[in-house]
Design an enzyme around this catalytic site. Structure first.
Site, PDB file in Angstrom:
ATOM      1  N   ARG A 181     -31.641 -21.684 -10.027  1.00 20.42           N
ATOM      2  CA  ARG A 181     -30.230 -21.310  -9.889  1.00 20.42           C
ATOM      3  C   ARG A 181     -29.568 -22.327  -8.966  1.00 20.42           C
ATOM      4  NH1 ARG A 181     -30.841 -18.838 -13.802  1.00 20.42           N
ATOM      5  NH2 ARG A 181     -30.511 -16.624 -14.229  1.00 20.42           N
TER       6      ARG A 181
ATOM      7  N   ASP B 288     -30.826 -28.598 -13.904  1.00 25.63           N
ATOM      8  CA  ASP B 288     -30.427 -27.853 -15.106  1.00 25.63           C
ATOM      9  C   ASP B 288     -29.421 -26.770 -14.727  1.00 25.63           C
ATOM     10  OD1 ASP B 288     -30.636 -27.289 -17.917  1.00 25.63           O
ATOM     11  OD2 ASP B 288     -31.736 -25.467 -17.387  1.00 25.63           O
TER      12      ASP B 288
ATOM     13  N   LYS C  44     -43.637 -16.571 -13.186  1.00 24.43           N
ATOM     14  CA  LYS C  44     -43.998 -16.919 -14.568  1.00 24.43           C
ATOM     15  C   LYS C  44     -43.716 -18.391 -14.883  1.00 24.43           C
ATOM     16  CE  LYS C  44     -41.635 -13.244 -15.569  1.00 24.43           C
ATOM     17  NZ  LYS C  44     -41.759 -12.542 -14.272  1.00 24.43           N
ATOM     18  N   ILE C  45     -42.531 -18.869 -14.485  1.00 23.46           N
ATOM     19  CA  ILE C  45     -42.180 -20.261 -14.818  1.00 23.46           C
ATOM     20  C   ILE C  45     -42.965 -21.238 -13.945  1.00 23.46           C
ATOM     21  CG2 ILE C  45     -40.294 -21.950 -14.865  1.00 23.46           C
ATOM     22  CD1 ILE C  45     -38.398 -19.579 -15.560  1.00 23.46           C
TER      23      ILE C  45
ATOM     24  N   GLU D 207     -21.579 -23.849 -11.654  1.00 20.71           N
ATOM     25  CA  GLU D 207     -21.685 -24.084 -13.106  1.00 20.71           C
ATOM     26  C   GLU D 207     -20.835 -23.114 -13.930  1.00 20.71           C
ATOM     27  OE1 GLU D 207     -26.001 -23.416 -13.657  1.00 20.71           O
ATOM     28  OE2 GLU D 207     -25.460 -21.704 -14.918  1.00 20.71           O
TER      29      GLU D 207
ATOM     30  N   HIS E  63     -27.811 -26.120 -18.125  1.00 21.45           N
ATOM     31  CA  HIS E  63     -28.530 -24.839 -18.179  1.00 21.45           C
ATOM     32  C   HIS E  63     -29.132 -24.614 -19.577  1.00 21.45           C
ATOM     33  CE1 HIS E  63     -28.727 -20.838 -15.836  1.00 21.45           C
ATOM     34  NE2 HIS E  63     -29.730 -20.894 -16.699  1.00 21.45           N
TER      35      HIS E  63
ATOM     36  N   CYS F  34     -37.955 -20.285  -7.880  1.00 19.94           N
ATOM     37  CA  CYS F  34     -37.818 -18.916  -7.367  1.00 19.94           C
ATOM     38  C   CYS F  34     -36.404 -18.401  -7.672  1.00 19.94           C
ATOM     39  CB  CYS F  34     -38.141 -18.839  -5.878  1.00 19.94           C
ATOM     40  SG  CYS F  34     -37.408 -20.096  -4.883  1.00 19.94           S
TER      41      CYS F  34
ATOM     42  N   THR G 202     -34.382 -26.118 -11.777  1.00 15.70           N
ATOM     43  CA  THR G 202     -34.097 -25.443 -13.050  1.00 15.70           C
ATOM     44  C   THR G 202     -33.918 -23.941 -12.808  1.00 15.70           C
ATOM     45  OG1 THR G 202     -36.453 -25.176 -13.504  1.00 15.70           O
ATOM     46  CG2 THR G 202     -35.383 -27.103 -14.487  1.00 15.70           C
TER      47      THR G 202
END
Ligand code: NAD
Length: 336
Positions: free
Chosen positions: A238, A262, A158-159, A267, A299, A209, A236
């Site tokens: 993981r 991001d 989707k992204i 993190e 994030h 992904c 952006t």
């Protein structure tokens, strides 16, 4: 809703979670907002709770899942898309169902990806500070035209697809790679290639992904060696898809010309909190942050009004379905 209201422990909750979830809830469930992260040492907080609602840095490993089972928690409602932080096998074995938000405005993350690229390229983060201080020199701000460049996109879900669509306006060559190819990729001006070709030809590489055993440290010394000199790398997705130490070596050698993050592999100890008065102990993160050609955001790709509204509405739908004890076509169960 006719079913019994749930007592929901909303972990890692911030002011904005409280605001959007409370608005979506309309009083139907009892939402207990906790700013604490759910992990082994915070398990006692789940006492008398029916369901936990968690985010990206809550740690639902097998120990925590066993603890949830012992406290008779029946459901884990993720308010994010990725679920790499939940041991799904342990949840299944414990009889705890898990739901997530599979799509909450992919455009939010795709647009943030583009923002990182354009900011890094035209050094807007530096220009902003310079102009504020009355320094109008252009030295060191030289960028390049994105038009005509080759963009490599890994993961066309989707992204990734939303990002491909955004790029249509730029006149780029778009090379994609995915283990499940989309039939209509050609219609948006992109094409699939193997990973070796993508790494060798892309001027900008963007990761879209999920984090899986296959994608863990996808970006490592060997892959960096395959990339073009001065490549721009954007993550952006993981953090653990990138070996941070390898990327530091790539930045020091000049192989990586720009890095936009991001997400960051460690993190969980940093992001979503104000640590401006603390001594940050993570030397890898601090080294990354010192490079002039690295831009890190904490994030925030998902962080738009539209995405928070969708996250809250779908989370409440998922909770309703669990409360009713039945599968609902609008419930995004990933384990039951
Ligand atoms: P998605 O499930 O729609 O798409 C993921 C794509 O990756 C799929 O097409 C899948 O086939 C592909 N894929 C899986 N394994 C692969 C591999 N080994 N090599 C190449 N492709 C592979 O997910 P999405 O909604 O597009 O989200 C992508 C990721 O973005 C999420 O997993 C999450 O980690 C991250 N994310 C980040 C933020 C943020 O705020 N920064 C917000 C939402 C999601």
């Amino acid at each position: 809703m006719t079913s019994k209201p749930l007592r929901v422990g909303v972990f890692s909750s911030k002011v904005y979670d409280r605001q959007y979830l409370t608005a979506a809830n309309q009083g139907r469930h009892e939402l207990l907002f906790l700013d604490t992260r759910l992990q082994a040492d915070t398990l006692p907080l789940v006492k008398d709770i029916d369901t936990v609602c968690v985010f990206v840095n809550d740690r639902l490993d097998s120990t925590v899942i066993e603890g949830l089972k012992a406290h008779q928690v029946g459901h884990i409602a993720l308010r994010c898309a990725g679920f790499n932080n939940v041991d799904l096998d342990a949840a299944k074995a414990a009889g705890i169902s898990v739901s997530r938000i599979p799509a909450y405005s992919p455009e939010a993350v795709a647009e943030h990806t583009l923002a990182l690229i354009l900011t890094l390229n035209r050094r807007l983060h530096k220009a902003y500070n310079r102009v504020k201080e009355g320094n109008f020199s252009l030295d060191g701000l030289l960028g390049f035209n994105v038009h005509g460049k080759t963009i490599g996109i890994i993961g066309t879900g989707k992204i990734g697809m939303a990002f491909c669509r955004l790029l249509q306006g730029f006149g780029c060559r778009v090379l994609c790679h995915d283990i499940q190819e989309q039939a209509d990729i050609g219609a948006i001006g992109a094409q699939y290639v193997d990973l070796d070709r993508l790494f060798a030809e892309a001027d900008i590489i963007s990761l879209h992904c999920p984090l899986t055993p296959d994608t863990h440290y996808l970006i490592n010394d060997q892959r960096i060696a395959q990339m073009k000199q001065g490549v721009m790398l954007i993550n952006t997705s993981r953090g653990a898809m990138i070996d941070s130490q390898a990327v530091i070596r790539g930045l020091k050698s000049g192989k990586i010309g720009y890095l936009g993050l991001d997400v960051y592999e460690m993190e969980g100890d940093l992001f979503f909190r104000d640590l401006s008065n603390e001594i940050i102990q993570d030397d890898v993160f601090l080294r990354l942050a010192t490079f002039p050609n690295v831009l890190i955001t904490g994030h925030q790709g998902f962080f738009t009004h539209e995405a928070l509204t969708q996250i809250a509405n779908v989370t409440l739908n998922n909770l309703d379905a669990f409360a009713k004890g039945k599968s609902d076509p609008n419930t995004f169960l990933i384990s039951q």
